[in-house]
Design an enzyme around this catalytic site. Structure first.
Site, mmCIF file in Angstrom:
data_model
loop_
_atom_site.group_PDB
_atom_site.id
_atom_site.type_symbol
_atom_site.label_atom_id
_atom_site.label_comp_id
_atom_site.label_asym_id
_atom_site.label_seq_id
_atom_site.Cartn_x
_atom_site.Cartn_y
_atom_site.Cartn_z
ATOM 1 N N GLU A 193 -0.076 -1.011 5.971
ATOM 2 C CA GLU A 193 0.992 -0.226 6.847
ATOM 3 C C GLU A 193 0.840 1.011 6.881
ATOM 4 O O GLU A 193 1.236 1.657 8.040
ATOM 5 C CB GLU A 193 2.408 -0.648 6.205
ATOM 6 C CG GLU A 193 3.440 -0.433 7.120
ATOM 7 C CD GLU A 193 4.049 0.918 6.912
ATOM 8 O OE1 GLU A 193 4.827 1.364 7.986
ATOM 9 O OE2 GLU A 193 3.686 1.659 6.268
ATOM 10 N N ASP B 176 0.707 -1.232 -0.086
ATOM 11 C CA ASP B 176 -0.182 0.001 0.098
ATOM 12 C C ASP B 176 0.895 1.209 0.083
ATOM 13 O O ASP B 176 2.062 1.412 0.454
ATOM 14 C CB ASP B 176 -0.955 -0.054 1.187
ATOM 15 C CG ASP B 176 -0.273 -0.178 2.421
ATOM 16 O OD1 ASP B 176 0.832 -0.686 2.747
ATOM 17 O OD2 ASP B 176 -0.790 0.693 3.572
#
Length: 379
Positions: free
Chosen positions: A137, A72
């Site tokens: 994250e 991400d």
């Protein structure tokens, strides 16, 4: 072959082209899984709520070396300020531009290519190689690495060494590795008052006035002296909100958010105790809640740090500096299992900014560093 067409660069471009803003993965892990499956990895997708995770492993024995990272990325910000579209990876003057180039799709590409090269040269390597990859994250980190670790712990599957691909470098590739991180603790505080008209303060109770001496003392408190590995614990007030926006209304409450980045010289419990003692000393009417964002961890001298130092020197010609400064990473969820954790990745000068970029040559050198680390630990 020019640097622009190195295998690492090509894979990085493929990953960057996928707009995987947290918690989206947009097929990044599928692409990685295909490459890993082709060289003998067992692929285990782990989907929790809106988060895509992958645990991939080659080998059944210890020690277990794990590459850890995230697919991400943070939002792009104002696209008009980008030189090129953020999800159309472009090379300009030797730099690869795109959201995630440095944080951390460049690292992911380097991990994959390094592993492919290593397995080709050493098909019967010692121990196991693993990948722990998440799409959560940069966000709330609820359903990502922490859930994967819980799953592994439940079946007693242990990681010996973890190398996180966060952009640790400061001025040039490999000049800094992170061998630990400070703990993070957030306090959400509400100071209670009584709302009223500013012309009639005797009929109200202004929480801002009441809280001001407390906040002044809190901001000046000395928490510890740090140690040879960590700087002193710091506290920063991050947000303050009180009032209705009108100039003639005394607010009924004041909300304050503050954050500690703390060393191994104190614990979260000690910090909480000291803050709440100060609140009581100022005789404030309050509510407070606490969010534990991660414990401090430190990886000292040993095989992982030795291998990483050696690899960086072999590839770049200079010595690295282990540091514990900066923010948190998913390493904080891996370290409590007993694993030794380091972070090594690209230069971090442009992460989370518009025009995020990474030097193309650095990606190839990073892959070489990762490959040498594997050789040092598993051959």
């Amino acid at each position: 072959m020019t640097a622009e067409h190195f295998p690492v660069t090509e894979l990085a471009k493929d990953l960057i082209s996928r707009p995987s803003v947290t918690p989206l993965d947009e097929g990044c892990q599928t692409l990685m899984a295909e490459r890993l499956s082709a060289i003998g990895f067992n692929i285990e997708p782990m989907i929790f709520e809106d988060t895509t995770n992958m645990w991939a492993r080659r080998g059944n024995q210890g020690p277990v070396f794990c590459f850890a990272g995230h697919t991400d990325v943070v939002p792009t910000g104002d696209i008009s300020r980008w030189h090129t579209p953020p999800f159309e990876p472009t090379i300009i003057d030797g730099y690869l531009y795109g959201r995630g180039a440095a944080d951390m799709k460049g690292s992911l590409a380097a991990m994959i290519v390094a592993t492919e090269r290593f397995v080709t040269k050493h098909p019967d390597h010692q121990g196991s190689i693993a990948f722990l990859i998440t799409s959560d994250e940069e966000g709330p980190f609820i359903n990502g690495t922490t859930r994967v670790i819980d799953t592994l712990e439940a079946r007693n599957e242990k990681i010996t060494w973890a190398l996180v691909g966060e952009p640790s470098s400061t001025l040039k590739l490999g000049d800094v590795v992170k061998n630990g991180r400070r703990g993070s603790l957030t306090g959400n505080l509400t100071i209670k008052g009584i709302q009223g008209h500013v012309a009639y303060p005797h009929l109200a109770d202004n929480p801002i006035h009441k809280a001001a001496p407390f906040l002044a003392e809190l901001s000046q408190m000395h928490w510890d002296n740090g140690n040879e590995f960590f700087p002193p614990t710091s506290m920063q007030i991050a947000n303050i909100h009180g009032g209705t926006g009108a100039s003639n209304v005394i607010p009924g409450a004041l909300e304050v958010m503050f954050n500690f980045r703390y060393s191994t010289e104190v614990t979260a419990e000690i910090l909480i105790e000291r803050v709440e003692a100060l609140l009581k000393a100022h005789e404030l009417d309050y509510d407070i809640s606490w969010i534990f964002n991660g414990l401090p961890f430190l990886t000292g001298e040993g095989p992982l740090l030795d291998a990483t130092r050696y690899a960086i020197h072999q590839v770049t010609g200079y010595d690295t500096s282990p540091q514990t400064t900066g923010g948190t990473s998913d390493g904080r969820f891996i370290a409590p299992t007993g694993a030794k954790v380091l972070e090594l990745g690209p230069v971090n000068a442009t992460i989370h900014k518009v025009n995020e970029c990474v030097k193309v040559d650095d990606l190839e050198q990073l892959a070489l560093c990762y490959e040498v680390i594997l050789e040092q630990l598993l051959c």
